[in-house]
Design a protein around this motif. Structure first.
Motif, PDB file in Angstrom:
ATOM      1  N   ASP A 111      16.493 -63.852 -36.305  1.00 20.69           N
ATOM      2  CA  ASP A 111      15.007 -62.967 -35.995  1.00 20.69           C
ATOM      3  C   ASP A 111      14.541 -63.924 -35.311  1.00 20.69           C
ATOM      4  O   ASP A 111      13.411 -64.211 -35.623  1.00 20.69           O
ATOM      5  CB  ASP A 111      14.657 -63.056 -37.352  1.00 20.69           C
ATOM      6  CG  ASP A 111      15.465 -61.408 -38.240  1.00 20.69           C
ATOM      7  OD1 ASP A 111      15.587 -61.092 -37.629  1.00 20.69           O
ATOM      8  OD2 ASP A 111      15.172 -61.130 -39.500  1.00 20.69           O
ATOM      9  N   GLU A 112      14.818 -65.381 -34.825  1.00 13.59           N
ATOM     10  CA  GLU A 112      14.705 -65.847 -33.971  1.00 13.59           C
ATOM     11  C   GLU A 112      14.502 -65.043 -32.578  1.00 13.59           C
ATOM     12  O   GLU A 112      15.534 -65.652 -32.173  1.00 13.59           O
ATOM     13  CB  GLU A 112      15.454 -67.280 -33.839  1.00 13.59           C
ATOM     14  CG  GLU A 112      14.588 -67.877 -35.375  1.00 13.59           C
ATOM     15  CD  GLU A 112      15.185 -69.173 -35.676  1.00 13.59           C
ATOM     16  OE1 GLU A 112      14.847 -70.342 -35.503  1.00 13.59           O
ATOM     17  OE2 GLU A 112      16.613 -69.648 -35.447  1.00 13.59           O
ATOM     18  N   HIS A 113      14.150 -64.660 -32.292  1.00 14.58           N
ATOM     19  CA  HIS A 113      13.177 -64.133 -30.790  1.00 14.58           C
ATOM     20  C   HIS A 113      12.125 -63.537 -30.129  1.00 14.58           C
ATOM     21  O   HIS A 113      11.036 -63.786 -31.251  1.00 14.58           O
ATOM     22  CB  HIS A 113      13.564 -62.689 -31.044  1.00 14.58           C
ATOM     23  CG  HIS A 113      14.628 -62.056 -32.075  1.00 14.58           C
ATOM     24  ND1 HIS A 113      14.538 -61.225 -32.951  1.00 14.58           N
ATOM     25  CD2 HIS A 113      16.245 -62.469 -31.816  1.00 14.58           C
ATOM     26  CE1 HIS A 113      15.973 -60.799 -33.467  1.00 14.58           C
ATOM     27  NE2 HIS A 113      16.467 -62.164 -32.692  1.00 14.58           N
ATOM     28  N   PHE A 114      11.892 -64.368 -28.636  1.00 19.48           N
ATOM     29  CA  PHE A 114      10.216 -64.343 -28.643  1.00 19.48           C
ATOM     30  C   PHE A 114      10.826 -64.296 -26.779  1.00 19.48           C
ATOM     31  O   PHE A 114      11.511 -64.341 -26.227  1.00 19.48           O
ATOM     32  CB  PHE A 114      10.880 -65.850 -27.898  1.00 19.48           C
ATOM     33  CG  PHE A 114      10.565 -67.173 -29.215  1.00 19.48           C
ATOM     34  CD1 PHE A 114       9.779 -67.580 -30.296  1.00 19.48           C
ATOM     35  CD2 PHE A 114      12.522 -67.187 -29.630  1.00 19.48           C
ATOM     36  CE1 PHE A 114       9.777 -68.167 -31.171  1.00 19.48           C
ATOM     37  CE2 PHE A 114      12.480 -68.452 -30.515  1.00 19.48           C
ATOM     38  CZ  PHE A 114      11.687 -68.662 -31.974  1.00 19.48           C
ATOM     39  N   ILE A 115       9.853 -63.341 -27.079  1.00 20.60           N
ATOM     40  CA  ILE A 115       9.776 -61.564 -25.577  1.00 20.60           C
ATOM     41  C   ILE A 115       9.323 -62.782 -24.526  1.00 20.60           C
ATOM     42  O   ILE A 115       7.473 -62.948 -25.186  1.00 20.60           O
ATOM     43  CB  ILE A 115       8.758 -60.827 -25.938  1.00 20.60           C
ATOM     44  CG1 ILE A 115      10.188 -59.849 -27.155  1.00 20.60           C
ATOM     45  CG2 ILE A 115       9.094 -59.692 -24.746  1.00 20.60           C
ATOM     46  CD1 ILE A 115       9.369 -58.997 -27.141  1.00 20.60           C
ATOM     47  N   VAL A 116       9.573 -64.134 -23.818  1.00 13.57           N
ATOM     48  CA  VAL A 116       8.917 -64.683 -22.671  1.00 13.57           C
ATOM     49  C   VAL A 116       9.032 -63.790 -21.523  1.00 13.57           C
ATOM     50  O   VAL A 116       6.916 -64.148 -21.181  1.00 13.57           O
ATOM     51  CB  VAL A 116       9.666 -65.110 -22.346  1.00 13.57           C
ATOM     52  CG1 VAL A 116       9.756 -65.757 -20.418  1.00 13.57           C
ATOM     53  CG2 VAL A 116      10.661 -66.444 -23.239  1.00 13.57           C
ATOM     54  N   ALA A 117       9.068 -62.358 -21.451  1.00  6.72           N
ATOM     55  CA  ALA A 117       8.023 -61.888 -20.483  1.00  6.72           C
ATOM     56  C   ALA A 117       8.885 -60.268 -20.142  1.00  6.72           C
ATOM     57  O   ALA A 117       9.829 -60.312 -21.014  1.00  6.72           O
ATOM     58  CB  ALA A 117       9.071 -62.189 -18.506  1.00  6.72           C
ATOM     59  N   ASN A 118       8.153 -59.742 -20.685  1.00  9.00           N
ATOM     60  CA  ASN A 118       7.555 -58.127 -21.939  1.00  9.00           C
ATOM     61  C   ASN A 118       8.429 -57.097 -20.329  1.00  9.00           C
ATOM     62  O   ASN A 118       8.350 -57.807 -19.344  1.00  9.00           O
ATOM     63  CB  ASN A 118       6.683 -57.911 -22.030  1.00  9.00           C
ATOM     64  CG  ASN A 118       6.502 -57.099 -23.497  1.00  9.00           C
ATOM     65  OD1 ASN A 118       8.248 -56.007 -23.627  1.00  9.00           O
ATOM     66  ND2 ASN A 118       6.446 -56.817 -24.032  1.00  9.00           N
ATOM     67  N   TRP A 119       8.203 -56.269 -20.917  1.00  8.36           N
ATOM     68  CA  TRP A 119       9.287 -55.135 -19.617  1.00  8.36           C
ATOM     69  C   TRP A 119       8.149 -54.927 -18.830  1.00  8.36           C
ATOM     70  O   TRP A 119       7.365 -54.654 -18.830  1.00  8.36           O
ATOM     71  CB  TRP A 119       9.287 -53.462 -20.514  1.00  8.36           C
ATOM     72  CG  TRP A 119      10.514 -53.708 -21.579  1.00  8.36           C
ATOM     73  CD1 TRP A 119      10.077 -53.485 -22.877  1.00  8.36           C
ATOM     74  CD2 TRP A 119      11.269 -53.697 -20.949  1.00  8.36           C
ATOM     75  NE1 TRP A 119      11.427 -53.463 -22.874  1.00  8.36           N
ATOM     76  CE2 TRP A 119      12.651 -53.625 -22.746  1.00  8.36           C
ATOM     77  CE3 TRP A 119      12.610 -53.221 -19.997  1.00  8.36           C
ATOM     78  CZ2 TRP A 119      13.581 -53.128 -22.655  1.00  8.36           C
ATOM     79  CZ3 TRP A 119      13.589 -53.261 -19.740  1.00  8.36           C
ATOM     80  CH2 TRP A 119      14.257 -53.257 -21.352  1.00  8.36           C
ATOM     81  N   THR A 120       9.026 -55.013 -17.607  1.00  5.02           N
ATOM     82  CA  THR A 120       8.321 -54.880 -15.755  1.00  5.02           C
ATOM     83  C   THR A 120       9.665 -53.990 -15.359  1.00  5.02           C
ATOM     84  O   THR A 120      10.480 -54.518 -15.169  1.00  5.02           O
ATOM     85  CB  THR A 120       8.346 -56.277 -15.220  1.00  5.02           C
ATOM     86  OG1 THR A 120       7.155 -57.464 -16.823  1.00  5.02           O
ATOM     87  CG2 THR A 120       7.480 -56.471 -14.295  1.00  5.02           C
TER      88      THR A 120
END
Length: 281
Positions: A111-120
């Motif tokens: 559960d250590e998840h980091f969305i750096v750049a979302n869906w593009t």
């Protein structure tokens, strides 16, 4: 890269084929079927042609403690360079639709998840540069553990809950060590493969010459046996910092264009002793 002709494999293959046919004819229904299999509620929206893409691609990047700052910077720079390269953009343009949906996810323990750049949606130089800038400008993070199982589960969830439709869904997962938290990585992988996703690997072996533990592990073989799977899946080992950007570019071009390797970059499982996938779970 392996075919297992047993009853369970045939059932999985049948389910995958059915999901593929439904996805082709009824994209929204396909997401509903995926939701029934995995328990993840999809986003069902009115049809929008702008949401059709050639591939949905999750770039899942390891930020565990074994990745030092220098390696993380090389990794970030490699993705930024590859995404904006003429070769990758040409692969995007020559797709049937001419655009892809991509997201950049950093992961560590459960559960250590980091969305750096979302869906593009990437379809030209400007959209690629905008996406790459989000990656380049985000602060570096570092976490303690390595849960490939959790990262794969999160990646599939992100695919099933976005608003895009595509013929192919690909997870591009990179890391420098085995799964050591979150349960069996092979069980998680096999369950997720029933959704029709392809999992490709980028095992980072830049320390294998100086790190006896990593060299002994044969991380490329671990990724082949325990992590990757799905139609046309493959791994590209990275053995030097200098070759990192080129490896990522090659991998992205193959994933976007839907290409397959004529011959694997690592030994087939039949030619060597299989990796014991559960040794670190």
């Amino acid at each position: 890269m392996r075919l297992d002709f047993c009853g369970s494999s045939v059932r999985v293959a049948g389910a995958t084929l059915l999901a593929g046919l439904v996805s082709l004819l009824f994209p929204s229904s396909a997401r509903a079927l995926d939701a029934l299999r995995t328990g993840v509620s999809p986003i069902i929206a009115a049809y929008d042609a702008s949401r059709e893409v050639d591939v949905e691609l999750v770039l899942a990047v390891d930020i565990s403690q074994s990745m030092d700052t220098d390696e993380q910077e090389v990794q970030r720079a490699g993705y930024v360079s590859a995404i904006t390269s003429p070769d990758v953009l040409e692969a995007v343009r020559f797709g049937p639709i001419g655009r892809i949906a991509v997201t950049y996810l950093e992961w560590g323990g459960v559960d250590e998840h980091f969305i750096v750049a979302n869906w593009t949606v990437i379809q030209d130089e400007a959209s690629a540069a905008s996406f790459a800038a989000q990656i380049a400008e985000s602060p570096l993070r570092q976490v303690q553990r390595t849960s490939i199982a959790s990262a794969l589960t999160k990646a599939v969830e992100m695919m099933q809950t976005n608003s895009y439709n595509s013929m192919r869904q690909v997870i591009d997962i990179s890391g420098d060590g085995p799964n050591n938290q979150g349960g069996s990585v092979t069980k998680a992988r096999d369950k997720l493969l029933t959704t029709g996703v392809t999992i490709n690997g980028l095992p980072l072996m830049m320390k294998s010459s100086s790190n006896a533990w990593q060299a002994m592990l044969n991380l490329d073989q671990y990724y082949e046996d325990c992590v990757i799977g799905g139609p046309g899946s493959f791994t590209i080992p990275v053995r030097s910092k200098e070759g990192f950007a080129d490896a990522i570019k090659m991998k992205l071009v193959m994933e976007i264009a839907g290409l397959q390797m004529q011959r694997p970059l690592v030994q087939q499982a039949a030619d060597r002793k299989p990796v014991q996938c559960s040794i670190f779970d």
